[in-house]
Motif scaffolding. Structure first.
Motif, mmCIF file in Angstrom:
data_model
loop_
_atom_site.group_PDB
_atom_site.id
_atom_site.type_symbol
_atom_site.label_atom_id
_atom_site.label_comp_id
_atom_site.label_asym_id
_atom_site.label_seq_id
_atom_site.Cartn_x
_atom_site.Cartn_y
_atom_site.Cartn_z
ATOM 1 N N MET A 123 0.821 -1.190 0.000
ATOM 2 C CA MET A 123 0.000 0.000 0.000
ATOM 3 C C MET A 123 0.868 1.258 0.000
ATOM 4 S SD MET A 123 -3.257 0.803 0.188
ATOM 5 C CE MET A 123 -4.084 2.347 0.309
ATOM 6 N N THR A 124 1.986 1.217 0.694
ATOM 7 C CA THR A 124 2.826 2.411 0.822
ATOM 8 C C THR A 124 3.263 2.986 -0.529
ATOM 9 O OG1 THR A 124 3.580 1.730 3.002
ATOM 10 C CG2 THR A 124 4.943 3.338 1.839
ATOM 11 N N PRO A 125 3.721 2.167 -1.499
ATOM 12 C CA PRO A 125 4.091 2.757 -2.795
ATOM 13 C C PRO A 125 2.923 3.471 -3.472
ATOM 14 C CG PRO A 125 4.951 0.537 -2.631
ATOM 15 C CD PRO A 125 4.038 0.733 -1.457
ATOM 16 N N SER A 126 1.729 2.938 -3.315
ATOM 17 C CA SER A 126 0.550 3.572 -3.915
ATOM 18 C C SER A 126 0.246 4.906 -3.246
ATOM 19 C CB SER A 126 -0.665 2.649 -3.788
ATOM 20 O OG SER A 126 -0.432 1.435 -4.445
ATOM 21 N N VAL A 127 0.356 4.962 -1.928
ATOM 22 C CA VAL A 127 0.120 6.213 -1.194
ATOM 23 C C VAL A 127 1.142 7.259 -1.620
ATOM 24 C CG1 VAL A 127 0.137 7.313 1.078
ATOM 25 C CG2 VAL A 127 -0.977 5.089 0.776
ATOM 26 N N LEU A 128 2.398 6.873 -1.703
ATOM 27 C CA LEU A 128 3.451 7.816 -2.097
ATOM 28 C C LEU A 128 3.244 8.304 -3.532
ATOM 29 C CD1 LEU A 128 6.543 6.051 -0.496
ATOM 30 C CD2 LEU A 128 5.281 8.047 0.373
ATOM 31 N N ALA A 129 2.887 7.393 -4.435
ATOM 32 C CA ALA A 129 2.641 7.782 -5.824
ATOM 33 C C ALA A 129 1.446 8.717 -5.937
ATOM 34 C CB ALA A 129 2.421 6.542 -6.688
ATOM 35 N N ALA A 130 0.386 8.415 -5.192
ATOM 36 C CA ALA A 130 -0.809 9.275 -5.219
ATOM 37 C C ALA A 130 -0.480 10.667 -4.701
ATOM 38 C CB ALA A 130 -1.925 8.643 -4.390
ATOM 39 N N ARG A 131 0.221 10.740 -3.602
ATOM 40 C CA ARG A 131 0.580 12.044 -3.032
ATOM 41 C C ARG A 131 1.506 12.826 -3.945
ATOM 42 N NH1 ARG A 131 0.558 10.698 3.330
ATOM 43 N NH2 ARG A 131 -1.711 10.711 3.497
ATOM 44 N N ALA A 132 2.437 12.136 -4.588
ATOM 45 C CA ALA A 132 3.348 12.802 -5.528
ATOM 46 C C ALA A 132 2.583 13.385 -6.709
ATOM 47 C CB ALA A 132 4.411 11.818 -6.017
ATOM 48 N N ALA A 133 1.452 12.770 -7.056
ATOM 49 C CA ALA A 133 0.613 13.245 -8.153
ATOM 50 C C ALA A 133 -0.434 14.262 -7.684
ATOM 51 C CB ALA A 133 -0.075 12.060 -8.825
ATOM 52 N N GLY A 134 -0.369 14.633 -6.398
ATOM 53 C CA GLY A 134 -1.292 15.638 -5.878
ATOM 54 C C GLY A 134 -2.625 15.087 -5.415
ATOM 55 N N ARG A 135 -2.729 13.766 -5.306
ATOM 56 C CA ARG A 135 -3.972 13.153 -4.845
ATOM 57 C C ARG A 135 -3.885 12.966 -3.337
ATOM 58 N NH1 ARG A 135 -2.335 9.774 -9.287
ATOM 59 N NH2 ARG A 135 -3.348 10.525 -11.148
ATOM 60 N N GLU A 136 -4.891 13.433 -2.623
ATOM 61 C CA GLU A 136 -4.844 13.384 -1.162
ATOM 62 C C GLU A 136 -6.020 12.649 -0.524
ATOM 63 O OE1 GLU A 136 -2.412 14.469 0.923
ATOM 64 O OE2 GLU A 136 -1.170 15.094 -0.759
ATOM 65 N N SER A 137 -7.161 12.606 -1.197
ATOM 66 C CA SER A 137 -8.344 12.002 -0.579
ATOM 67 C C SER A 137 -8.196 10.482 -0.511
ATOM 68 C CB SER A 137 -9.618 12.356 -1.351
ATOM 69 O OG SER A 137 -9.722 11.599 -2.535
ATOM 70 N N ALA A 138 -8.902 9.898 0.417
ATOM 71 C CA ALA A 138 -8.863 8.441 0.580
ATOM 72 C C ALA A 138 -9.321 7.741 -0.700
ATOM 73 C CB ALA A 138 -9.732 8.014 1.762
ATOM 74 N N ASP A 139 -10.337 8.263 -1.372
ATOM 75 C CA ASP A 139 -10.822 7.638 -2.611
ATOM 76 C C ASP A 139 -9.770 7.706 -3.711
ATOM 77 O OD1 ASP A 139 -13.269 6.883 -1.549
ATOM 78 O OD2 ASP A 139 -14.325 8.662 -2.296
ATOM 79 N N GLU A 140 -9.059 8.823 -3.802
ATOM 80 C CA GLU A 140 -8.018 8.958 -4.816
ATOM 81 C C GLU A 140 -6.845 8.011 -4.532
ATOM 82 O OE1 GLU A 140 -8.323 13.599 -6.214
ATOM 83 O OE2 GLU A 140 -7.422 13.176 -4.256
ATOM 84 N N ILE A 141 -6.484 7.887 -3.278
ATOM 85 C CA ILE A 141 -5.395 6.987 -2.902
ATOM 86 C C ILE A 141 -5.806 5.540 -3.141
ATOM 87 C CG2 ILE A 141 -4.014 6.149 -0.958
ATOM 88 C CD1 ILE A 141 -4.044 9.104 0.062
ATOM 89 N N LEU A 142 -7.042 5.204 -2.825
ATOM 90 C CA LEU A 142 -7.543 3.853 -3.080
ATOM 91 C C LEU A 142 -7.514 3.540 -4.574
ATOM 92 C CD1 LEU A 142 -8.832 1.208 -2.151
ATOM 93 C CD2 LEU A 142 -11.057 2.357 -2.284
ATOM 94 N N ALA A 143 -7.945 4.478 -5.396
ATOM 95 C CA ALA A 143 -7.923 4.270 -6.850
ATOM 96 C C ALA A 143 -6.495 4.048 -7.340
ATOM 97 C CB ALA A 143 -8.570 5.448 -7.568
#
Length: 79
Positions: free
Chosen positions: A1-21
């Motif tokens: 899960m951690t790589p996905s969270v880091l990638a999402a945040r690096a792309a400016g995605r912060e919401s739980a739904d965006e991180i889940l996607a």
């Protein structure tokens, strides 16, 4: 899960739904990266891999990522 969270945040995605996607998309990609059989069948048009987000509260599911799915005959990656 951690790589996905880091990638999402690096792309400016912060919401739980965006991180889940992001995580679902990453998981779908990993399936194809790690399975030659799946990747070959998707490339040949014989198989599709789809990642869905399921909401237990209302029983709904939403397509979050895919490879090999078609709509009206055209390949349409969800991400």
């Amino acid at each position: 899960m951690t790589p996905s969270v880091l990638a999402a945040r690096a792309a400016g995605r912060e919401s739980a739904d965006e991180i889940l996607a992001e995580h679902i998309g990453h998981t779908v990609d990993l399936l194809l990266d790690r399975s030659r059989v799946l990747a070959e069948r998707v490339a040949a048009g014989r198989l599709a891999v789809a990642g869905l987000s399921y909401r237990l509260a209302d029983g709904s599911a939403q397509l979050a990522a895919s490879h090999g799915l078609t709509r009206a005959g055209a390949a349409t990656p969800a991400r």
